[in-house]
Design an enzyme around this catalytic site. Structure first.
Site, PDB file in Angstrom:
ATOM      1  N   ARG A   8       0.813  -1.219   0.000  1.00  0.00           N
ATOM      2  CA  ARG A   8       0.000   0.000   0.000  1.00  0.00           C
ATOM      3  C   ARG A   8       0.849   1.272   0.000  1.00  0.00           C
ATOM      4  O   ARG A   8       0.458   2.281  -0.597  1.00  0.00           O
ATOM      5  CB  ARG A   8      -0.917   0.004   1.218  1.00  0.00           C
ATOM      6  CG  ARG A   8      -1.902  -1.160   1.269  1.00  0.00           C
ATOM      7  CD  ARG A   8      -3.022  -1.003   0.249  1.00  0.00           C
ATOM      8  NE  ARG A   8      -3.947  -2.108   0.318  1.00  0.00           N
ATOM      9  CZ  ARG A   8      -4.940  -2.208   1.192  1.00  0.00           C
ATOM     10  NH1 ARG A   8      -5.120  -1.256   2.089  1.00  0.00           N
ATOM     11  NH2 ARG A   8      -5.740  -3.249   1.177  1.00  0.00           N
ATOM     12  N   ASP A  17     -15.835   9.969   7.593  1.00  0.00           N
ATOM     13  CA  ASP A  17     -14.809   8.951   7.425  1.00  0.00           C
ATOM     14  C   ASP A  17     -13.449   9.636   7.512  1.00  0.00           C
ATOM     15  O   ASP A  17     -13.332  10.852   7.291  1.00  0.00           O
ATOM     16  CB  ASP A  17     -14.950   8.245   6.070  1.00  0.00           C
ATOM     17  CG  ASP A  17     -14.342   6.853   6.075  1.00  0.00           C
ATOM     18  OD1 ASP A  17     -15.098   5.876   6.176  1.00  0.00           O
ATOM     19  OD2 ASP A  17     -13.108   6.746   6.002  1.00  0.00           O
TER      20      ASP A  17
END
Length: 286
Positions: A55, A155
């Site tokens: 990632r 979020d």
């Protein structure tokens, strides 16, 4: 919801250097685990090492670096760097769908049907928008225009929130919904947009999105809500963090409000603020 995840690595760290072009040591992984925990409360298990490499490697290269340690050094030198958002976004996975854990939505509809005044619902792990839009659709069907409502979706992942605000999804993502729901609440694309559907403006107008870090000292949230959805995100925090977040949810829930948890989450034994009402549904303890 936005969560941390990924496949476990089959290769030990001692072999990773020969498989990867960037230097990534045990110490680098430990520092990254510490940073994401302090920044977002997320606990990375040992088996997430290769996921972290996969990632973050793009972010390391984007900075013109060849070593994860140098990348972490840069982050630690500048607490206000915009790279912090990219770092956090890279370590989150958006696993969500429309009307996921479907048994919650009829419960929400029944609850708001008997409520008075303006209905407010907070989705505390909005991800790319499927969950807050599912909530809005449920409220439109339940209230039938008789009362006003609003849905707040928050979020930590700014990339996910940008996609949520666009409200555009592939037809595959909406194909599991009943055809009448698709016709009523989505606009099918044509031409260059063929194969995609957009949330209709009258639905989108009821939903707002905002960045929120559940472990931040301050939340940009005010008032009380008829329901709070916090599903499949608390499992990525340790128990101390879970307890603190639940304590902070309590003042934002109306006395008869509902707190919805994920199917693998249980709050009964970690918080005195909530009691179980039904399958992964909680109310404030009296």
């Amino acid at each position: 919801m936005t969560v941390v995840g990924g496949p476990a690595s089959a290769a030990p760290m001692s072999q990773m250097g020969s498989l990867r072009d960037l230097t990534f040591s045990d110490r680098d992984f430990g520092r990254i685990r510490d940073l994401i925990y302090r920044r977002a409360g997320i606990v990375l298990a040992d088996h997430k090492r290769e996921m972290v490499y996969g990632r973050l490697a793009r972010r390391v290269r984007a900075q013109g670096l060849h070593c994860f340690g140098d990348y972490v050094d840069r982050l630690e030198r500048d607490s206000a760097s915009p790279e912090w958002d990219a770092f956090t976004n890279a370590l989150t996975t958006n696993l969500t769908s429309f009307f996921r854990e479907a048994h919650h939505f009829p419960l929400l509809a029944d609850h708001v049907a008997g409520a008075g005044g303006r209905v407010r619902v907070w989705c505390a792990a909005a991800s790319t928008g499927e969950e807050p839009y599912s909530i809005a659709i449920t409220l439109m069907e339940a209230l039938g225009g008789r009362r006003e409502f609003e849905v707040l979706g928050t979020d930590i992942d700014t990339d996910a929130l940008a996609r949520a605000e666009q409200g555009i999804y592939s037809m595959e993502q909406v194909s599991k919904l009943p055809p009448e729901r698709v016709r009523r609440f989505f606009q099918k694309g044509s031409g260059s947009r063929a194969g995609y559907a957009r949330i209709r403006p009258e639905v989108a107008a009821r939903v707002s999105f905002q960045k929120l870090n559940l472990v931040a000292d301050q939340w940009p949230v005010t008032g009380e809500f008829d329901a709070i959805f916090s599903r499949n995100v608390m499992i990525y925090f340790d128990q101390r963090t879970q307890v603190r977040i639940l304590e902070r949810f309590a003042p934002h829930l109306k006395p008869d409000g509902l707190l919805f948890a994920g199917h693998s989450e249980s709050f009964s034994y970690i918080s005195d603020h909530f009691r179980l009402r039904g399958q992964t549904v909680y109310t404030l303890a009296r």
